[in-house]
Enzyme design. Structure first.
Site, mmCIF file in Angstrom:
data_model
loop_
_atom_site.group_PDB
_atom_site.id
_atom_site.type_symbol
_atom_site.label_atom_id
_atom_site.label_comp_id
_atom_site.label_asym_id
_atom_site.label_seq_id
_atom_site.Cartn_x
_atom_site.Cartn_y
_atom_site.Cartn_z
ATOM 1 N N ASP A 43 0.799 -1.445 0.319
ATOM 2 C CA ASP A 43 0.138 0.252 -0.280
ATOM 3 C C ASP A 43 0.368 1.088 -0.452
ATOM 4 O O ASP A 43 2.383 1.219 0.168
ATOM 5 C CB ASP A 43 -1.190 0.241 1.246
ATOM 6 C CG ASP A 43 -1.755 0.645 1.300
ATOM 7 O OD1 ASP A 43 -2.084 1.742 0.288
ATOM 8 O OD2 ASP A 43 -3.243 0.202 1.267
ATOM 9 N N ASP B 6 3.189 1.317 -5.043
ATOM 10 C CA ASP B 6 2.806 1.998 -6.059
ATOM 11 C C ASP B 6 2.762 0.846 -7.936
ATOM 12 O O ASP B 6 3.269 1.006 -8.108
ATOM 13 C CB ASP B 6 3.079 3.367 -6.952
ATOM 14 C CG ASP B 6 2.448 3.796 -7.813
ATOM 15 O OD1 ASP B 6 1.151 3.744 -7.887
ATOM 16 O OD2 ASP B 6 3.404 4.666 -8.011
ATOM 17 N N TYR C 13 -15.271 4.810 -13.081
ATOM 18 C CA TYR C 13 -15.263 3.636 -12.181
ATOM 19 C C TYR C 13 -15.832 2.436 -13.219
ATOM 20 O O TYR C 13 -14.563 1.247 -12.788
ATOM 21 C CB TYR C 13 -15.830 4.055 -11.500
ATOM 22 C CG TYR C 13 -15.536 2.598 -10.299
ATOM 23 C CD1 TYR C 13 -15.070 2.709 -9.210
ATOM 24 C CD2 TYR C 13 -16.438 1.528 -9.419
ATOM 25 C CE1 TYR C 13 -14.274 1.870 -8.535
ATOM 26 C CE2 TYR C 13 -16.114 0.688 -8.726
ATOM 27 C CZ TYR C 13 -15.255 1.025 -7.989
ATOM 28 O OH TYR C 13 -14.973 -0.298 -7.201
ATOM 29 N N LYS D 215 -13.518 -1.320 -13.479
ATOM 30 C CA LYS D 215 -13.570 -2.438 -13.203
ATOM 31 C C LYS D 215 -14.598 -3.610 -14.257
ATOM 32 O O LYS D 215 -14.733 -4.371 -14.114
ATOM 33 C CB LYS D 215 -14.863 -1.952 -12.193
ATOM 34 C CG LYS D 215 -14.146 -1.506 -11.019
ATOM 35 C CD LYS D 215 -12.489 -2.298 -10.159
ATOM 36 C CE LYS D 215 -13.133 -1.778 -9.218
ATOM 37 N NZ LYS D 215 -11.639 -2.792 -8.900
#
Length: 242
Positions: free
Chosen positions: A37, A60, A152, A156
């Site tokens: 993270d 990253d 978004y 996805k």
């Protein structure tokens, strides 16, 4: 019980929410877990709570060199990697006409390019170990259209397609690739946006818990799912069943 004894699992975006829940569950099942993270303080805390089974790596996901670093540190610490969970993501909403190209591209880099780079980076390690599992955490926005989710949802949906193609490309190496599609889950990423919202319209009448996604991730990382690849699993309280 599902066992991950002798497994090493890399989980991205594991400093909090679904990723952190998955890390805890995998460790409880016997795995050594690489917590990655950009949230360094929280990520180190999650890894530290796992004791000798945890390792934090600042990461990253949109950077190929950063992925190479994850591979180096995971192999140096634990000798191999058995499973990759592409969980890291950004969630932002905007009407399609108000979505900036820059914002669209940022979501693409984290939510879609990131998992692609992860698959490329970890596939050789999984292959060398005789196979393994890759779990891509998508969303119900990758299964159905949702207002305000042009950017978004595109990322996805793309991750859904990447999963299916990668599953076919890697099947001969014993590497399974599946996608998980959470719906409304009570995580810090969405907490402010959904505070006070009524979820009675969902068939199960409530938001999900991070652990309910984590349990499925645990299963897909384990040998209990050894004949499952290229599959899609909705964890959404029945939202997409209609």
């Amino acid at each position: 019980m599902v066992s991950l004894e002798d497994k090493v699992v890399v989980i991205t975006g594991a400093a909090r929410g679904q990723g952190a829940a998955g890390a805890r569950l995998c460790a409880e099942a016997g795995a050594r877990v690489v917590v990655t993270d950009l949230r360094e303080e929280e990520g180190r805390a999650v890894a530290a709570a796992l004791g000798g089974q945890g390792l934090y790596v600042r990461h990253d996901v949109a950077d190929a060199d950063s992925w190479a670093g994850v591979v180096r540190e995971a192999v140096a610490a634990f000798g191999t990697v058995s499973a990759l969970v592409n969980n890291a993501a950004l969630w932002r909403t905007a009407h399609v006409e108000e979505q900036s190209p820059e914002g669209f591209e940022e979501l693409l880099r984290v939510n879609l390019l990131g998992p692609f780079l992860g698959i490329r980076a970890l596939a050789p390690v999984l292959r060398a170990g005789g196979g393994g599992s890759i779990v891509n955490v998508s969303s119900t926005a990758g299964l159905v259209g949702i207002p305000g989710h042009a950017a978004y949802g595109s990322t996805k949906s793309g991750l859904r397609g990447l999963t299916r193609s990668a599953a076919l490309d890697l099947a001969g190496d014993g590497i399974r690739v599946n996608s998980v599609h959470p719906g409304a889950v009570d995580t810090p990423m969405v907490a402010d946006a959904v505070a006070g919202r009524d979820w009675s319209h969902l068939p199960l009448g409530r938001m999900g818990r991070p652990e309910e996604v984590g349990e499925l991730v645990l299963f897909l990382c384990s040998d209990a799912s050894s004949y499952i690849t290229g599959a899609e699993f909705a964890v959404d309280g029945g939202m997409t069943a209609r």
